[in-house]
Every structure is written in structure tokens, then in C-alpha cells.
Design an enzyme around this catalytic site. Sequence first.
Site, PDB file in Angstrom:
ATOM      1  N   GLY A  46       0.868  -1.167   0.000  1.00  0.00           N
ATOM      2  CA  GLY A  46       0.000   0.000   0.000  1.00  0.00           C
ATOM      3  C   GLY A  46       0.904   1.215   0.000  1.00  0.00           C
ATOM      4  N   GLU A  47       0.679   2.086   0.952  1.00  0.00           N
ATOM      5  CA  GLU A  47       1.517   3.281   1.061  1.00  0.00           C
ATOM      6  C   GLU A  47       2.056   3.322   2.484  1.00  0.00           C
ATOM      7  OE1 GLU A  47       3.518   6.660   0.342  1.00  0.00           O
ATOM      8  OE2 GLU A  47       2.065   6.598   1.984  1.00  0.00           O
ATOM      9  N   SER A  48       3.355   3.138   2.610  1.00  0.00           N
ATOM     10  CA  SER A  48       3.924   2.930   3.946  1.00  0.00           C
ATOM     11  C   SER A  48       3.745   4.141   4.870  1.00  0.00           C
ATOM     12  CB  SER A  48       5.410   2.556   3.843  1.00  0.00           C
ATOM     13  OG  SER A  48       6.118   3.508   3.100  1.00  0.00           O
ATOM     14  N   CYS A  78       5.931  -5.519   0.229  1.00  0.00           N
ATOM     15  CA  CYS A  78       6.102  -4.183  -0.343  1.00  0.00           C
ATOM     16  C   CYS A  78       6.074  -3.091   0.746  1.00  0.00           C
ATOM     17  CB  CYS A  78       5.071  -3.965  -1.441  1.00  0.00           C
ATOM     18  SG  CYS A  78       5.587  -2.716  -2.609  1.00  0.00           S
ATOM     19  N   ARG A 105      12.983   3.010  -0.708  1.00  0.00           N
ATOM     20  CA  ARG A 105      11.595   3.166  -1.183  1.00  0.00           C
ATOM     21  C   ARG A 105      11.568   3.526  -2.658  1.00  0.00           C
ATOM     22  NH1 ARG A 105       7.914   7.224   2.083  1.00  0.00           N
ATOM     23  NH2 ARG A 105       6.345   6.302   0.712  1.00  0.00           N
ATOM     24  N   ILE A 133       5.131  -3.074  -7.687  1.00  0.00           N
ATOM     25  CA  ILE A 133       4.426  -1.806  -7.905  1.00  0.00           C
ATOM     26  C   ILE A 133       5.084  -0.732  -7.045  1.00  0.00           C
ATOM     27  CG2 ILE A 133       2.210  -0.587  -7.757  1.00  0.00           C
ATOM     28  CD1 ILE A 133       0.864  -3.373  -7.861  1.00  0.00           C
ATOM     29  N   ARG A 134       5.765   0.153  -7.677  1.00  0.00           N
ATOM     30  CA  ARG A 134       6.516   1.208  -6.966  1.00  0.00           C
ATOM     31  C   ARG A 134       7.179   0.620  -5.713  1.00  0.00           C
ATOM     32  NH1 ARG A 134       4.794   5.780  -5.255  1.00  0.00           N
ATOM     33  NH2 ARG A 134       2.654   5.302  -4.740  1.00  0.00           N
ATOM     34  N   HIS A 169       4.360  -8.356  -4.771  1.00  0.00           N
ATOM     35  CA  HIS A 169       3.005  -8.659  -4.288  1.00  0.00           C
ATOM     36  C   HIS A 169       2.541 -10.019  -4.798  1.00  0.00           C
ATOM     37  CE1 HIS A 169       1.691  -4.473  -3.175  1.00  0.00           C
ATOM     38  NE2 HIS A 169       2.651  -4.157  -3.996  1.00  0.00           N
ATOM     39  N   GLU A 171       0.060 -11.535  -3.700  1.00  0.00           N
ATOM     40  CA  GLU A 171      -1.407 -11.529  -3.571  1.00  0.00           C
ATOM     41  C   GLU A 171      -2.091 -10.959  -4.813  1.00  0.00           C
ATOM     42  OE1 GLU A 171       0.623  -9.429  -2.275  1.00  0.00           O
ATOM     43  OE2 GLU A 171      -0.281  -7.447  -2.021  1.00  0.00           O
TER      44      GLU A 171
HETATM   45  N1  GLN Z   1       5.780   2.961  -2.817  1.00  0.00           N
HETATM   46  C1  GLN Z   1       5.080   2.507  -1.652  1.00  0.00           C
HETATM   47  C2  GLN Z   1       5.727   3.052  -0.390  1.00  0.00           C
HETATM   48  O1  GLN Z   1       6.796   3.544  -0.407  1.00  0.00           O
HETATM   49  C3  GLN Z   1       5.030   1.006  -1.585  1.00  0.00           C
HETATM   50  C4  GLN Z   1       4.276   0.468  -2.783  1.00  0.00           C
HETATM   51  C5  GLN Z   1       3.564  -0.821  -2.571  1.00  0.00           C
HETATM   52  O2  GLN Z   1       3.335  -1.281  -1.447  1.00  0.00           O
HETATM   53  N2  GLN Z   1       3.136  -1.393  -3.654  1.00  0.00           N
HETATM   54  O3  GLN Z   1       5.144   3.003   0.634  1.00  0.00           O
END
Ligand code: GLN
Length: 198
Positions: A46-48, A78, A105, A133-134, A169, A171
Site C-alpha cells: 500500500g503506502e507505507s 512491499c 523506497r 508496484i513502486r 506482491h 497476492e
Molecule cells: N511505494 C510505496 C511506499 O513507499 C510502496 C508500494 C507498494 O506497497 N506497492 O510506501
Amino acid sequence: MRMGVLAMQGAYKEHISILDDLDVEAVEIRNKEDLKDIDGLIIPGGESTTMGKLINTLDLYDDLKEKIEGGLPVWGTCAGMILLAKNIYNDDTKHLATMDIEVMRNAYGRQLGSFYVKGEVKGINNEVEMVFIRAPYIKEVGEGVEVLSKVDGNIVAARQKNMLVTSFHPELTNDLTMHKYFLEMVKNLVYTKDYIMQ
Ligand code: GLN
């Protein structure tokens, strides 16, 4: 087995759906009460930064950290990996900071950072489907950390005692092997307080 899935933000529903496919009971973790009686914990992607803030806002930080340091098996995918890292190379923030890894990151760039590969993971016979993903990757590992996978020379999966992390990921694929690997790890770990001392 009761598997907790941190359900603040991010891809937690996808993890739960895979656990359902594997006939494992999944518990959405949103408060301290939910943390009781779980055998393991998945921290999704997600977004940390957002997840880190929500963990504090919902007053889960101390309980989570104590449980993980006490030996609760945990798998961070991630953003989950960023939350578990003791150091973030390109960010001064520290989150749960339980695992001796330094992560970078958005290591593949912000816009073009999403890709799919099949890669090898130590201990798994087939090639694992990996969606990035990123994603972060691991720049440095401490002494007790076992590297499980590298893609293009960068560490994308590792384990230290009760902690497993993957940059990718699983999942978001139909490949169940990484989840099976973690479930096996949970079964083999003895969750006792003595674990802290090892
Ligand atoms: N770029 C996100 C972060 O730095 C992580 C991306 C992800 O969990 N797919 O939090």
C-alpha cells in the site's frame, strides 16, 4: 490457524482472498483487540507513510512492535517490508523498525516502477510470480538476515527469525506458493517469549 492481516489501507483484501482459497481463517486487524489470538500477521502493500500514520493513530504501534519482537511470525509485502525495516535509505521515518534491513523506497522509480517477472526464491521449487508496484528493494542486510531472492542483483525477499519480507506482491497473482511458504514458516515457528532471547 488464525492469520491476522493488517487492514488499515492497501492490498489486504487480496491477501484475505488467497487465505480463503487456502482454507486459512483470516482476521482483519484494525485495533488492539483484533491482535489477540492470532498465529501470524501479514502486513500488505500500500503506502507505507499512510499505514505508518494509521498504526499510530489507532494506537497499535506498541502492541504490534512488542508482538513482533516477541516472536509473532510476520510477513511484510512491499509497503509492509518498509514498515518492518530498521532503516529506510531515502526517508528518515522509522516505522515498526524490527528487522535488520535497509530498504530503498520506490527503488525502481515512481512512474515506470511497475513490472512482472518470474523469479527464484530459496526454499521454493517453482519460479514465483512477482508483481512489483513502486516497490522497495533491500540495499543492506544485517548479520542474522537470510537473503531469499534477488532480481537483477537486487534483494527482493529476505527472512530474519520470525520475519519475512518481499518487495513484490504475490497476492496480486494466482500463484499461491509464497503464501504457502509463509504458512509453513508460521507452523514451524514456536511463538514463545523465549524467542526474543535467541
Ligand atoms: N511505494 C510505496 C511506499 O513507499 C510502496 C508500494 C507498494 O506497497 N506497492 O510506501
